[in-house]
Design a protein around this motif. Structure first.
Motif, short mmCIF file in Angstrom:
data_model
loop_
_atom_site.label_atom_id
_atom_site.label_comp_id
_atom_site.label_asym_id
_atom_site.label_seq_id
_atom_site.Cartn_x
_atom_site.Cartn_y
_atom_site.Cartn_z
N ALA A 162 -53.28 0.30 -55.89
CA ALA A 162 -52.41 -0.50 -55.03
C ALA A 162 -50.97 -0.03 -55.19
O ALA A 162 -50.50 0.22 -56.30
CB ALA A 162 -52.53 -1.97 -55.40
N GLU A 163 -50.27 0.11 -54.09
CA GLU A 163 -48.89 0.60 -54.11
C GLU A 163 -47.88 -0.53 -54.30
O GLU A 163 -46.70 -0.28 -54.49
CB GLU A 163 -48.59 1.35 -52.82
N ARG A 164 -48.35 -1.76 -54.24
CA ARG A 164 -47.45 -2.90 -54.39
C ARG A 164 -48.23 -4.06 -54.98
O ARG A 164 -49.45 -4.00 -55.11
CB ARG A 164 -46.90 -3.31 -53.01
N GLU A 165 -47.52 -5.11 -55.34
CA GLU A 165 -48.18 -6.30 -55.85
C GLU A 165 -49.02 -6.93 -54.74
O GLU A 165 -48.71 -6.81 -53.55
CB GLU A 165 -47.14 -7.30 -56.34
N ALA A 166 -50.08 -7.59 -55.14
CA ALA A 166 -50.94 -8.24 -54.16
C ALA A 166 -50.15 -9.25 -53.34
O ALA A 166 -49.28 -9.96 -53.86
CB ALA A 166 -52.09 -8.95 -54.87
N ASP A 167 -50.43 -9.28 -52.04
CA ASP A 167 -49.72 -10.15 -51.11
C ASP A 167 -50.43 -11.50 -51.04
O ASP A 167 -51.35 -11.70 -50.25
CB ASP A 167 -49.66 -9.49 -49.73
N VAL A 168 -49.98 -12.43 -51.88
CA VAL A 168 -50.62 -13.75 -51.97
C VAL A 168 -50.47 -14.51 -50.67
O VAL A 168 -51.40 -15.19 -50.22
CB VAL A 168 -50.02 -14.55 -53.15
N ALA A 169 -49.31 -14.41 -50.04
CA ALA A 169 -49.08 -15.12 -48.78
C ALA A 169 -50.04 -14.63 -47.70
O ALA A 169 -50.60 -15.42 -46.93
CB ALA A 169 -47.63 -14.95 -48.33
N MET A 170 -50.23 -13.31 -47.62
CA MET A 170 -51.15 -12.76 -46.63
C MET A 170 -52.58 -13.23 -46.89
O MET A 170 -53.30 -13.62 -45.98
CB MET A 170 -51.10 -11.24 -46.63
N LEU A 171 -52.98 -13.20 -48.15
CA LEU A 171 -54.32 -13.66 -48.50
C LEU A 171 -54.53 -15.11 -48.10
O LEU A 171 -55.58 -15.47 -47.54
CB LEU A 171 -54.55 -13.50 -50.01
N GLY A 172 -53.54 -15.95 -48.37
CA GLY A 172 -53.66 -17.36 -48.00
C GLY A 172 -53.79 -17.54 -46.50
O GLY A 172 -54.63 -18.33 -46.03
N ARG A 173 -52.99 -16.79 -45.75
CA ARG A 173 -53.06 -16.93 -44.29
C ARG A 173 -54.39 -16.44 -43.74
O ARG A 173 -55.00 -17.08 -42.89
CB ARG A 173 -51.93 -16.13 -43.63
N LEU A 174 -54.86 -15.30 -44.24
CA LEU A 174 -56.11 -14.74 -43.76
C LEU A 174 -57.30 -15.63 -44.10
O LEU A 174 -58.21 -15.84 -43.27
CB LEU A 174 -56.32 -13.35 -44.35
N LEU A 175 -57.33 -16.17 -45.31
CA LEU A 175 -58.42 -17.05 -45.70
C LEU A 175 -58.44 -18.31 -44.85
O LEU A 175 -59.51 -18.80 -44.45
CB LEU A 175 -58.31 -17.42 -47.18
N ASP A 176 -57.26 -18.84 -44.55
CA ASP A 176 -57.19 -20.03 -43.72
C ASP A 176 -57.61 -19.73 -42.29
O ASP A 176 -58.40 -20.47 -41.69
CB ASP A 176 -55.75 -20.58 -43.74
N THR A 177 -57.12 -18.62 -41.73
CA THR A 177 -57.41 -18.28 -40.33
C THR A 177 -58.85 -17.84 -40.12
O THR A 177 -59.48 -18.22 -39.14
CB THR A 177 -56.46 -17.16 -39.85
N GLU A 178 -59.37 -17.03 -41.05
CA GLU A 178 -60.67 -16.41 -40.82
C GLU A 178 -61.84 -17.18 -41.43
O GLU A 178 -62.98 -17.02 -40.98
CB GLU A 178 -60.63 -14.97 -41.32
N TYR A 179 -61.56 -18.03 -42.44
CA TYR A 179 -62.64 -18.84 -43.02
C TYR A 179 -62.35 -20.34 -42.97
O TYR A 179 -63.25 -21.14 -43.19
CB TYR A 179 -62.85 -18.45 -44.49
#
Length: 294
Positions: free
Chosen positions: A202-219
């Motif tokens: 990984a080139e950067r720290e994990a994007d927690v905000a993106m993960l939260g949005r994707l989990l909410d939108t897609e699941y």
């Protein structure tokens, strides 16, 4: 009296021929070295390409592989089918269609005004260009149209997909049905541990905000933050397995470094071991998926 010409000693003749042979040998050795060096660099390039980032889905003893961008889009398509309560058949049709239309890439071009994963056309009422280029939007629009097709659950993929897409080459959808089935099975959780990705660090720290949005939108699910982890609880073992595969597929976008579900763990790596899941040192509780961020 004619003067005799002094014969040239053999020792004086050798330097000329010897030098020529030496030069020729040097040229040959140099040429061989250059060819060898070129072959080494070429082989190295091919090897790096062969060992580059790649994802593999396996179900029923068969496997398909795509690059991380393609697999990330496949994960979105499958997750949204599950959120809508649709069977894996819906994801199979959608995946086969997207493979045919865009090779699972969210492209900004196509025939006439077609864009996106499904090559939907703004002029045909699918939405604006910006909307269609949102994978979640375009996938939902595909499913909106799919469920209106009579008998879509059991109809042949050529007929069903054509009813949705109105393609000039409807027979082509069937060419990708097997790929769609394998992807849908692995990503929908019907083949636990059936998806792995070989990724660069990984080139950067994990994007927690993106993960939260994707989990909410897609699941439609929320994640609980821990010490360097996020924990997601599925509504069943199948959904937990799906979230685990989805998380691996999304690692290229989100920076996830590992995923644990049950007693199995996937660890981000550049070698082929990351195509499979290993025994977890710290198993996750039933129906929970632990996303490792560091």
């Amino acid at each position: 009296m004619t003067a005799r010409r002094r014969p040239v000693p053999l020792a004086e003749e050798q330097p000329r021929g010897g030098a020529s042979r030496w030069i020729a040998r040097s040229l040959i050795l140099t040429l061989v070295a250059l060819v060898g060096l070129g072959a080494w660099f070429g082989g190295r390039s091919l090897l790096q390409g062969a060992l580059g980032p790649r994802c593999q889905a396996t179900a029923g003893g068969s496997s398909v592989d795509f690059d991380p961008e393609q697999m990330s889009n496949a994960a979105t398509i499958t997750a949204l089918a599950l959120r809508r309560g649709l069977p894996a058949r819906a994801a199979t049709i959608a995946l086969a269609t997207a493979i045919q239309e865009s090779k699972l890439r969210n492209i900004r071009y196509g025939d006439r005004d077609s864009v996106g994963l499904f090559q939907q056309r703004p002029s045909q009422g699918w939405g604006t260009v910006e909307q269609i280029l949102d994978p979640e939007y375009s996938t939902d629009k595909f499913y909106d149209a799919l469920v209106k097709v009579d008998g879509w659950e059991s109809g042949t993929i050529t007929v069903v997909a054509q009813e949705v897409q109105r393609s000039a080459y409807p027979e082509a959808y069937a060419d990708h049905e097997q790929e769609g089935r394998i992807l849908a099975s692995a990503l929908a959780g019907h083949s636990p541990g059936g998806l792995g990705c070989r990724l660069n660090d990984a080139e950067r720290e994990a994007d927690v905000a993106m993960l939260g949005r994707l989990l909410d939108t897609e699941y439609g699910l929320e994640a609980k933050a821990g010490d360097g982890t996020l924990t997601v609880t599925g509504t069943s073992d199948q959904i937990a397995s799906s979230i685990a595969s989805w998380s691996v597929a999304k690692a290229v976008d989100t920076g996830i470094t590992g995923v644990t579900v049950g007693d199995r763990r996937w660890t981000r790596s550049r070698d082929s071991s990351s195509w499979s899941w290993q025994t977890a040192d710290d198993p996750a509780p039933a129906q929970q998926v632990v996303l490792h961020l560091t």
